[in-house]
Enzyme design. Structure first.
Site, PDB file in Angstrom:
ATOM      1  N   GLU A 114      64.598  33.463  72.303  1.00 28.54           N
ATOM      2  CA  GLU A 114      64.882  32.274  73.107  1.00 28.54           C
ATOM      3  C   GLU A 114      65.394  31.161  72.211  1.00 28.54           C
ATOM      4  OE1 GLU A 114      61.250  31.463  75.220  1.00 28.54           O
ATOM      5  OE2 GLU A 114      60.096  31.630  73.397  1.00 28.54           O
ATOM      6  N   LYS A 116      65.569  27.604  70.272  1.00 29.41           N
ATOM      7  CA  LYS A 116      64.574  26.708  69.684  1.00 29.41           C
ATOM      8  C   LYS A 116      64.912  25.303  70.164  1.00 29.41           C
ATOM      9  CE  LYS A 116      61.973  26.014  65.487  1.00 29.41           C
ATOM     10  NZ  LYS A 116      61.784  24.581  65.459  1.00 29.41           N
ATOM     11  N   GLU A 174      57.834  22.589  75.085  1.00 31.22           N
ATOM     12  CA  GLU A 174      58.533  21.536  74.364  1.00 31.22           C
ATOM     13  C   GLU A 174      58.979  20.481  75.370  1.00 31.22           C
ATOM     14  OE1 GLU A 174      58.472  22.357  71.224  1.00 31.22           O
ATOM     15  OE2 GLU A 174      59.954  21.107  70.193  1.00 31.22           O
ATOM     16  N   CYS A 407      85.949 -11.486  64.083  1.00 30.34           N
ATOM     17  CA  CYS A 407      85.921 -10.661  65.290  1.00 30.34           C
ATOM     18  C   CYS A 407      87.342 -10.194  65.630  1.00 30.34           C
ATOM     19  CB  CYS A 407      85.334 -11.473  66.444  1.00 30.34           C
ATOM     20  SG  CYS A 407      85.441 -10.604  68.018  1.00 30.34           S
TER      21      CYS A 407
END
Ligand code: IVH
Length: 817
Positions: A114, A116, A174, A407
């Site tokens: 599967e 992780k 999880e 800016c």
């Protein structure tokens, strides 16, 4: 509502809410808005409060949170939470496989593969079918009890209904924050000027440790389960366990697969190398586990890891490419973000052209020079990042990147606040993206609700000087005639260094000719891109003949253009563009001097604005021609829609207006609270720090924000202009119901859940009986009505100050005599 009716409605609501949760989590679909969902939930909570015996422990209302955990209890795990060994190469993986074969003495086994998942490990213990505890991994032996927070995750079963469920068992999985949710949260944080969350895993782990489970409930955490533990569970293989917990209602990632040998494991690894980027969460590898429990037992453990399972980690893919330039983006809060523009390169299945550089420190840390070759990597973050520089390929004499000092949008000198990594443009009043952000907030649904003013329209209005602040919105009414024909986008224009405005050649040719589509012109120009402008125009005349679009004026118009360009050859400075003035001269030449057109085209950014300035009375035929030069324009329908929206917005109540002003840290709820408490903008402005702090939910930061806002003259001017335009700066005098004066002169607070009143109702009730409602515990109170579950800290404070606590019943008696 009778008890039976309530029971019926509760069952209905429960079913409906569970249905929507299922859609959201299992099918990634929604049928109703968050707001509608919250309303169902609220109704359920209300009924369950009214009929407490109908509250079931697995009611979806148990997920709304609201508990505050000051410190998480440490709990010992019944089974240690081990970690997995990591491998990074096929060789390491094969070595693991050989150890397995050796350990078992034969190669007859299956691997369960599967993904992780990159989240936060959690262990859930169920007793008698009920969720008893949720504990984090901690040091593997003991972790933090985060049950209250985990209960808010809507697809974690609070109780299990299936037959033959073991009396006690544990599932592990999880917890993660789906990437989409993560992006949504960050977009909201960005808008509020809050620090961004680094990646979904940190966000998930931070969320799980929040003290207020009500806040956790609002973040849509999710969980994938991958392990079942307990005595006498009745399964002997991992795949059986996974199917079993799935049938009990646990969320299992559909990415698993069984493998007969290590080659099939390698196939699985390859299959998911790219595909994993389409999953709703980050993954960093594959876990393979021996499927059979007896075989697992035979293999056993090392000190830290099981011998029957291992992780294979995908290497974060890296690529090398050239840094072309750095663009500095100005956010809505003025924060500057440098973005690297890269020569396109393939990385983890996508073409990467840009990478975030975060801030000036990051550029310094990496030591980037102009046009360097850099390494980009796609790791846990969504946006690829630059991880290093290949200095061996540095061009001779390439200077280090010099961070901008002004800016890029408005030229203001940038500042850097102490302790902050980012540079800011302090010009919050007139810097265009900051103004845009403020205005977008102002018109948004939950503020002034002017939905006919979308981003593109606002931007057009700002860029062309119609609005510089939200206060200007209400002056648009007088400018309606100028808005008609205003251009919505400026993509077709270029401005040269001297300020002269140019327009794309394709637009110019489109306006000068008739009966030829824009697409035909674009195609022609693309095919002849290698020719000089003169050759192109001559060729275009030939093409007009070939197309049989020889309206006499078409060829003549191009002649005219050629002549004019010759005359103003000194102005031909931008490839594929022609000066707007030269084109307009063809249409307007007899009515106004070229110098005047030229001057106007240095001042303005669109044809529309130039024409407004020249103020000519043009015949409709010429107007039609000139229209073809323009981008999409504001038409009558759009304008009247906008005007209607603007007019209607004047009806918005004070609390919405207060929210719309965009005072830092004043969200919707705080705005409502302040509006109600002070009643008018003047009272809010005059309030002392103490008066502000007395309000539940107002802290030092907010006080500072309020002070800063009112200290700026521009803000005061905006308020007075908005007021002059009829916006509401005080609360509507609701028809005050006077029911009596049993509470005259009394200062009262209610705390905890009341049986007979909702929050707002008790306030109204106290006031209607002549009392004054105070929203926090202070020595000025005459008494506190103690509801169910009154907060212990409040109670303690009240007792210290000697304020009497009375029950709701006593209170009602006091009023009703
Ligand atoms: S099985 C004996 N399966 O990785 C350990 N763990 O390094 C059994 N993880 O703490 C764990 N995805 O937080 C397993 N599909 C998965 C996983 C997974 C992520 C995490 C888990 C564990 C850590 C082990």
């Amino acid at each position: 509502m009778t008890h039976a009716e309530a029971a019926h409605r509760i069952a209905q609501l429960t079913k409906e809410i569970n249905h929507h949760n299922h859609l959201y989590y299992q099918e990634s679909r929604i049928e109703i808005s968050d707001f509608e969902f919250d309303q169902l939930l609220e109704e359920l909570v209300r009924l369950e409060t009214q009929f407490p015996d109908l509250l079931k422990s697995d009611s979806p209302s148990q997920r709304v949170g609201g508990t505050i955990t000051k410190e998480f209890q440490t709990v010992e795990h019944e089974y240690r939470m081990l970690s997995l060994g990591n491998t990074y190469t096929v060789e390491e993986l094969s070595a693991f496989d050989e150890r397995v074969i050796k350990g078992l003495g034969h190669p007859n086994y299956e691997y369960f593969c599967e993904m992780k998942f990159d989240g936060v490990a959690i262990s859930l213990v169920y007793e008698n079918g009920q969720l008893a505890r949720a504990v984090t991994r901690g040091d593997g032996t003991k972790g933090d009890d985060v049950t209250a927070n985990v209960k808010t995750i809507r697809n974690i079963p609070l109780s299990i209904k299936a037959a033959n469920v073991p009396v006690k068992f544990e599932v592990r999985g999880e917890i993660f924050l789906p990437i989409k949710e993560f992006e949504k949260i960050n977009a909201e944080r960005e808008q509020k000027g809050e620090a961004l969350l680094a990646n979904p895993r940190n966000a998930a782990s931070g969320t799980l440790k929040m003290q207020d489970s009500g806040v956790v409930a609002k973040r849509r955490l999710n969980c994938y389960f991958y392990q079942l533990l307990g005595e006498n569970i009745g399964v002997s293989k991992h795949d059986e366990a996974i199917h079993l917990i799935e049938s009990w209602g646990f969320n299992v990632s559909p990415t698993y697969k069984k493998a007969k040998d290590i080659d099939q494991v390698l196939d699985y690894i390859e299959e998911w190398r790219e595909k994993r980027f389409s999953l709703p969460l980050d993954t960093d590898g594959v876990v393979l586990k021996i499927n059979d429990y007896d075989q697992r037992e035979e293999l056993g453990f090392t000190a830290k890891n099981p011998r029957w399972a291992i992780a294979y980690k995908y290497k974060a893919e890296s690529a090398e490419t050239e840094l072309l330039s750095i663009t500095y983006q100005v956010g809505r809060t003025g924060a500057i973000t440098p973005v690297a523009n890269l020569a396109p390169v393939q990385l983890a299945g996508t073409t990467v052209k840009r990478a975030s550089l975060h801030n000036a420190n990051e550029i310094l840390r990496l030591g980037i020079h102009e046009r360097d070759f850099v390494f980009v990597e796609k790791g846990g973050e969504i946006i690829p990042k630059i991880t290093g520089v290949n200095t061996s390929r540095r061009k001779a004499g390439a200077p280090p990147i010099h961070y901008i000092e002004h800016c890029p949008e408005c030229g203001t000198e940038l500042i850097r606040k102490e302790g902050e990594a980012k540079h800011y443009c302090p010009n919050s009043q007139t810097c265009p993206p900051q103004v845009l952000g403020k205005i977008e907030h102002f018109v948004s649904k939950r503020a002034m609700d002017i939905d006919s003013m979308g981003t593109e329209r606002i931007r057009a209005l700002i860029d062309q000087g119609f609005i510089r602040s939200y206060a200007d919105i209400y002056d648009l009414e007088q400018k309606q005639s100028e808005l008609l024909g205003l251009e919505m986008s400026q993509d077709q224009y270029e401005r040269e260094a001297t300020g002269l405005l140019y327009i794309s050649l394709e637009k110019a040719l489109f306006a000068l000719t008739e009966g030829i589509s824009f697409k035909q012109i674009q195609d022609f120009l693309a095919e002849t891109a290698h020719l000089t402008l003169r050759e192109q125009l001559r060729g275009f005349q030939g093409q007009i003949r070939a197309w049989k679009k020889k309206v006499p004026s078409n060829v003549g118009m191009i002649d005219y253009l050629l002549q004019n360009l010759d005359q103003h050859a000194d102005l031909m400075k931008v490839e594929d563009y022609v000066p707007v003035a030269v084109v307009l001269e063809i249409f307007l030449g007899r009515r106004v001097s070229f110098e005047q057109i030229l001057e106007a085209s240095k001042k303005h950014g669109t044809v529309h604005m130039i024409l407004l300035e020249l103020d000519l009375d043009l015949p409709s035929e010429i107007q039609e021609r000139i229209k073809k030069l323009k981008a999409n324009t504001f038409q009558e329908g759009v304008i009247s829609n906008m005007m209607e929206g603007i007019f209607k917005s004047k009806e918005q109540p004070f609390e919405k207006v207060l929210f719309a002003l965009g005072i830092r840290n004043i969200g919707e709820n705080t705005a409502a609270l302040l509006a109600k408490h002070f009643g008018s903008i003047e009272k809010l402005q005059e309030a002392s720090d103490e008066q502000l702090l007395e309000i539940n939910g107002v802290g030092e930061t907010l006080v500072t924000s309020i002070r800063e806002f009112f200290a700026q003259q521009e803000n005061l001017d905006h308020i007075s202009r908005l007021k002059a335009n009829g916006l509401k700066f005080e609360i509507e005098q609701r028809e005050e119901k006077v029911l009596g004066n049993a509470l005259a002169g009394k200062r009262i607070l209610a705390s905890g859940k009341l049986q007979n009143f909702k929050r707002d109702e008790i306030v109204d009730f106290v006031q209607a009986h002549g009392g004054q409602y105070i929203s926090s515990v202070s020595k000025n109170l005459d008494f506190i009505i103690e509801g169910e579950e009154m907060g212990p800290s409040k109670k303690e404070k009240a007792q210290k100050l000697g304020i009497p606590l009375i029950s709701e019943e006593e209170f009602l008696k006091m009023v009703e005599g």
